[in-house]
Design a protein around this motif. Structure first.
Motif, PDB file in Angstrom:
ATOM      1  N   TYR A   1      62.160 -20.679 135.756  1.00 19.73           N
ATOM      2  CA  TYR A   1      61.046 -21.477 135.234  1.00 19.73           C
ATOM      3  C   TYR A   1      60.416 -22.354 136.314  1.00 19.73           C
ATOM      4  N   PRO A   2      60.086 -21.814 137.472  1.00 21.22           N
ATOM      5  CA  PRO A   2      59.548 -22.680 138.525  1.00 21.22           C
ATOM      6  C   PRO A   2      58.050 -22.916 138.383  1.00 21.22           C
ATOM      7  N   TRP A   3      57.563 -22.907 137.136  1.00 21.45           N
ATOM      8  CA  TRP A   3      56.125 -23.035 136.944  1.00 21.45           C
ATOM      9  C   TRP A   3      55.782 -24.218 136.062  1.00 21.45           C
ATOM     10  N   LEU A   4      54.552 -24.244 135.597  1.00 22.07           N
ATOM     11  CA  LEU A   4      53.963 -25.409 134.939  1.00 22.07           C
ATOM     12  C   LEU A   4      54.235 -25.374 133.438  1.00 22.07           C
ATOM     13  N   PHE A   5      54.924 -26.407 132.939  1.00 23.91           N
ATOM     14  CA  PHE A   5      55.165 -26.587 131.519  1.00 23.91           C
ATOM     15  C   PHE A   5      54.659 -27.960 131.092  1.00 23.91           C
ATOM     16  N   ALA A   6      54.174 -28.028 129.855  1.00 16.49           N
ATOM     17  CA  ALA A   6      53.801 -29.330 129.311  1.00 16.49           C
ATOM     18  C   ALA A   6      55.039 -30.115 128.892  1.00 16.49           C
ATOM     19  N   THR A   7      55.910 -29.511 128.101  1.00 21.24           N
ATOM     20  CA  THR A   7      57.095 -30.232 127.612  1.00 21.24           C
ATOM     21  C   THR A   7      57.889 -30.830 128.756  1.00 21.24           C
TER      22      THR A   7
ATOM     23  N   VAL B   1      48.125 -26.421 126.736  1.00 20.71           N
ATOM     24  CA  VAL B   1      48.906 -25.197 126.868  1.00 20.71           C
ATOM     25  C   VAL B   1      50.377 -25.525 127.080  1.00 20.71           C
ATOM     26  N   HIS B   2      51.221 -24.563 126.799  1.00 25.15           N
ATOM     27  CA  HIS B   2      52.665 -24.772 126.899  1.00 25.15           C
ATOM     28  C   HIS B   2      53.232 -24.332 128.241  1.00 25.15           C
ATOM     29  N   GLU B   3      52.964 -23.084 128.638  1.00 22.95           N
ATOM     30  CA  GLU B   3      53.656 -22.475 129.778  1.00 22.95           C
ATOM     31  C   GLU B   3      52.668 -21.710 130.639  1.00 22.95           C
ATOM     32  N   VAL B   4      52.563 -22.104 131.902  1.00 16.58           N
ATOM     33  CA  VAL B   4      51.618 -21.485 132.826  1.00 16.58           C
ATOM     34  C   VAL B   4      52.394 -20.991 134.033  1.00 16.58           C
ATOM     35  N   VAL B   5      52.440 -19.691 134.237  1.00 22.04           N
ATOM     36  CA  VAL B   5      53.126 -19.101 135.386  1.00 22.04           C
ATOM     37  C   VAL B   5      52.317 -19.443 136.644  1.00 22.04           C
TER      38      VAL B   5
ATOM     39  N   VAL C   1      48.909 -17.628 131.360  1.00 25.48           N
ATOM     40  CA  VAL C   1      49.371 -18.567 130.332  1.00 25.48           C
ATOM     41  C   VAL C   1      50.130 -17.768 129.282  1.00 25.48           C
ATOM     42  N   TYR C   2      51.436 -17.969 129.243  1.00 21.66           N
ATOM     43  CA  TYR C   2      52.268 -17.192 128.335  1.00 21.66           C
ATOM     44  C   TYR C   2      52.110 -17.656 126.895  1.00 21.66           C
ATOM     45  N   PHE C   3      51.981 -18.961 126.691  1.00 19.79           N
ATOM     46  CA  PHE C   3      51.911 -19.495 125.333  1.00 19.79           C
ATOM     47  C   PHE C   3      51.091 -20.780 125.341  1.00 19.79           C
TER      48      PHE C   3
ATOM     49  N   GLU D   1      53.625 -31.089 122.487  1.00 25.45           N
ATOM     50  CA  GLU D   1      53.121 -31.238 123.859  1.00 25.45           C
ATOM     51  C   GLU D   1      51.710 -31.815 123.869  1.00 25.45           C
ATOM     52  N   THR D   2      50.914 -31.434 122.884  1.00 29.00           N
ATOM     53  CA  THR D   2      49.555 -31.953 122.821  1.00 29.00           C
ATOM     54  C   THR D   2      49.546 -33.437 122.490  1.00 29.00           C
TER      55      THR D   2
END
Length: 829
Positions: free
Chosen positions: A360-366, A406-410, A415-417, A428-429
């Motif tokens: 998970y080395p990418w961008l997450f909101a949570t 957004v939740h998960e950005v590679v 954007v996965y979700f 997250e919002t």
């Protein structure tokens, strides 16, 4: 000296000593046991590398099975690994690794055998898509030695993954060549250059070249797999070898530098390689110096808890390890891996706190919204701003300015979700405005507030306007936990919505936006007034995880009680829970049905109707529709630590801060020294070190630092800036049984603050020195339960004071006329 021959004179030309066993910095942590079973990680903002702690490269990770390790220059993987041999003996296999160490911005491997000692250091220079490797070789006698480097490419983007449509089988074959003394690998997704500034004496190309891992054991794309693999079914790389001659004097070190550099094109990769090879020793010095400089903020002294003190230091490094950046990310809605449309646009620069390595080395909101609290406590303001900007930029582009985050950005921009039609990430919002307010209060940065304000308003308008179909005010959609039988409205989303509304009201008031301020404050007050009656479940001694049971056609807000960790959020955020219910719920959560050796379970134990049994004790009579999950995530434990501190339960808090500190720093527990992992060894989650490399949770996950930095800085030391309103409060609380805690150079705005609190008999003393903060100072202390006030002195004189009763306890507060203060409170019983 002829080309390709490296002598001991190389060391004399370096600017600084290479970190070696002979001169290991005191800030290192190291391991000597089961090195082949442990993951090693070194990272910088544009590259990272992962192998095992012998310096070999087992196939690692599961998003693209077996391909998440090796050398990366996000958003592209470069190599499966590099391997070194001396006189035909491979380091890590024929010449055993004896120690692995991690320092500030680098990692080291030590090898001993055959009259040779080798120290291998790796680091990532700031801003470079390259990993630099230094080999320092010593011989017990004068000799010439042959050094070989093997490299095996795997040029592959971070997305698609193994199970998506399309999947990682779209990865194309790599080509290999030799140019200007270096190996050059190319593929349509990018290029890699591998070599040294010294010219090789020979080279070879071919499909193998994996050092002692040749021929490779290949993991299948899915299904049963060998316990240890060398490559994956998706691998289509190629290999090469470079050879060098070393002329070694007895006892004198010779150092040879190498680099693995990447780029979108061969020219970019070569330019990066040349840049990092000009002065690698100097680059190492600058890397370590930059890390030490960053670590000079928030230096704490905890005489009664040295483990937590060390954890604060390493948590700062873990956050720095987690900074990632890519350029020209092409934003694409892949709809949970079911689609692959054309990109909707490009974000020129994304910089963020990575959730976790290697998968998970990418961008997450949570993750970022929790880690933000740790980062501001560490004085790392800029990365929080960058993370929030990246979330805003991607969200606005993908979701057409709806306000949804957004939740998960590679790292590719996929954007996965988190698109507008997705059922979730409500939490997250609603947390986004709170993260903006956090930065604004700690920095006083009105320009950042203004930059984010419109998006923050639309965050909460979106949730309250589109995710409340039954009109009861409680938000619908997915939250942090999604399990069978949960209701439409989740506890954590409701809690964070109330906090988000209050934070937005503050932002609005500071901008003189009366309409938004009144709307947000009024909405928050309405929900807060109804919260306890709606969510408290007396029989469970806690809060419902959700309401609006889908099995109840009336949707009458029936509580659904499933014992998930999110039941702690009313005590963690705000806090929102009443003093009475908050303490009852925390005491319940401390019991062994919810808490294990290292902290909070994902889902507690008790009666269940789930097909799978529910092992473990029962602390309440309620029957849940889900089985327990006795996996201890570092985030769950962090949330519990913060919640305990919010209610002044400092002795209980220590159980949870210690849990996260131990999995980071206890040699009996850690996998990677100094790295706080995603999941602790738990009854339902076997320790990573005992699992296959392709089936592990993250060895470094940033969110756990929330449970060490925030409790110490904000709760024990009591630092609570509100620089948007030009105020700074420092109201510490001594942990039970401790006589002093202190912190210095805690960044606040453009300045800093030093804080110490100690107890001398019946006198509690708080000393605060602020520099260039520019805020009115309130200084205080939280009194022990049952204490009465005998005298209050500020700077040696009797002082007027206020006593505020909060969930922490009785807080004595005194307004200081200056930027520094010495408060003494004498108590009686």
């Amino acid at each position: 000296m002829k080309a390709g021959v490296v002598t001991a004179l190389v060391v004399a030309a370096t600017l600084v000593p290479v970190p070696t066993a002979a001169a290991a910095p005191s800030g290192e942590v190291s391991e000597t046991t089961r090195l082949a079973d442990r993951r090693a990680l070194v990272s910088g903002d544009r590259a990272f590398a992962m192998g095992d702690e012998t310096g070999l490269y087992p196939a690692t990770g599961w998003h693209i099975r077996g391909e998440m390790g090796g050398f990366w220059a996000p958003p592209v993987k470069l190599l499966d690994g590099v391997w070194f041999a001396l006189d035909g003996s491979w380091l890590g296999k024929d010449v055993p690794a004896t120690r692995y160490a991690r320092g500030q911005g680098y990692q080291r491997f030590e090898y001993r055998g055959g009259g040779l000692s080798v120290d291998r250091v790796e680091f990532v220079p700031a801003g470079a898509r390259a990993t630099v490797i230094g080999l320092t070789v010593r011989s017990d006698r004068k000799r010439d030695a042959r050094l070989a480097l093997d490299a095996h490419s795997e040029l592959m983007p971070a997305y698609p993954w193994g199970w998506t449509t399309p999947n990682a089988s779209t990865n194309g074959p790599d080509s290999g060549s030799v140019g200007d003394g270096a190996l050059v690998f190319q593929d349509p997704v990018g290029s890699a250059v591998v070599g040294s500034a010294s010219q090789p004496t020979g080279h070879a190309l071919g499909p193998g070249h994996r050092g002692p891992q040749d021929p490779a054991v290949v993991c299948p794309a899915d299904g049963p797999a060998p316990a240890r693999c060398d490559d994956s079914a998706f691998g289509k790389g190629t290999g090469g070898r470079l050879e060098y001659s070393l002329r070694l004097a007895a006892g004198r070190p010779a150092t040879l530098w190498f680099a693995v550099a990447g780029g979108d094109t061969g020219g970019q990769a070569r330019a990066t390689f040349d840049a990092v090879m000009r002065d690698p020793a100097g680059a190492l010095h600058r890397t370590v110096s930059a890390r030490r400089s960053a670590a000079s903020s928030t230096v704490v002294d905890l005489p009664g808890d040295r483990l937590l003190e060390r954890s604060v230091e390493w948590s700062k490094q873990n956050l720095l390890d987690s900074v990632q950046e890519v350029r020209n990310a092409r934003i694409r809605d892949v709809d949970e891996g079911k689609a692959y449309p054309d990109p909707v646009g490009t974000v020129p620069r994304m910089r963020w706190l990575a959730a976790g390595f290697p998968d998970y080395p990418w961008l997450f909101a949570t993750d970022g919204e929790y880690s933000a609290y740790a980062a501001v406590a560490a004085g790392q303001f800029d990365i929080v701003r960058d993370h929030l900007r990246a979330l805003r930029d991607v969200s606005e582009m993908l979701n057409k300015r709806s306000g949804k985050v957004v939740h998960e950005v590679v790292s590719t921009g996929d954007v996965y979700f988190g698109n507008n039609t997705a059922a979730g990430n409500t939490d997250e919002t609603v947390k986004f405005p709170s993260a903006v307010a956090l930065v604004w209060r700690w920095t006083g940065d009105n320009s950042f507030r203004d930059e984010m304000y419109d998006f923050a308003v639309r965050n909460l308008r979106y949730v309250t306007g589109t995710l409340d179909k039954d009109g009861d005010g409680w938000p619908e959609g997915l939250g942090n936990v999604e399990r069978q039988g949960m209701g439409q409205e989740k506890l954590d989303s409701a809690v964070y919505l109330i906090r988000g509304l209050l934070d937005l009201a503050d932002l609005a008031a500071s901008k003189h936006d009366g309409a938004v301020a009144r709307w947000a404050a009024g909405k928050a007050e309405d929900l807060r007034r109804r919260f306890e009656a709606q969510w408290w479940v007396k029989e469970g001694v806690g809060y419902a995880d959700s309401i609006d049971d889908p099995a109840n056609p009336a949707n009458d807000n029936t509580p659904v009680f499933q014992r998930h960790w999110t039941g702690v959020t009313p005590m963690e955020a705000g806090p929102l829970a009443s003093a009475e219910h908050g303490k009852q719920a925390l005491v319940q959560r401390e019991r062994d049905c919810y808490t294990g050796e290292f902290g909070t379970f994902h889902t507690g134990t008790g009666p269940t109707s789930a097909p799978v049994g529910n092992p473990g004790p029962s602390c309440d009579p309620l029957v849940s529709t889900v089985a327990s999950e006795r996996a201890t995530y570092s985030l769950n434990t962090a949330v519990m630590a913060v919640a305990e501190g919010n209610y002044g339960r400092m002795a209980a808090q220590r159980r949870y801060t210690t849990g996260n500190a131990r999995i980071q720093l206890d040699p009996a527990v850690w996998e990677t020294p100094g790295a706080m992992p995603e999941v602790a060894p738990s009854p339902d989650s076997k320790a990573n070190i005992d699992r296959p490399f392709h089936d592990r949770s993250m060895n470094l996950q940033a969110w756990g630092t929330y449970g060490t930095l925030w409790p110490v800085v904000h709760q024990q030391l009591g630092v609570a800036p509100d620089l948007g309103a030009a105020r700074l409060a420092v109201v510490p609380q001594l942990p039970d049984g401790q006589n002093s805690v202190a912190g210095r150079d805690i960044r606040v705005g453009r300045g800093s603050v030093d804080v110490s609190v100690d107890r001398d008999g019946s006198v509690y003393r708080t000393e605060v020195t602020s520099r260039s903060v520019g805020a009115a100072l309130t200084v205080g202390v939280v009194l022990p339960a049952g204490a009465t006030i005998a005298a209050v002195r500020l700077d040696g004189r009797p002082a007027a004071y206020q006593v505020a009763t909060t969930t922490r306890g009785a807080e004595v507060r005194v307004a200081s006329p200056g930027s520094s203060a010495r408060l003494e409170v004498q108590v009686g019983r």
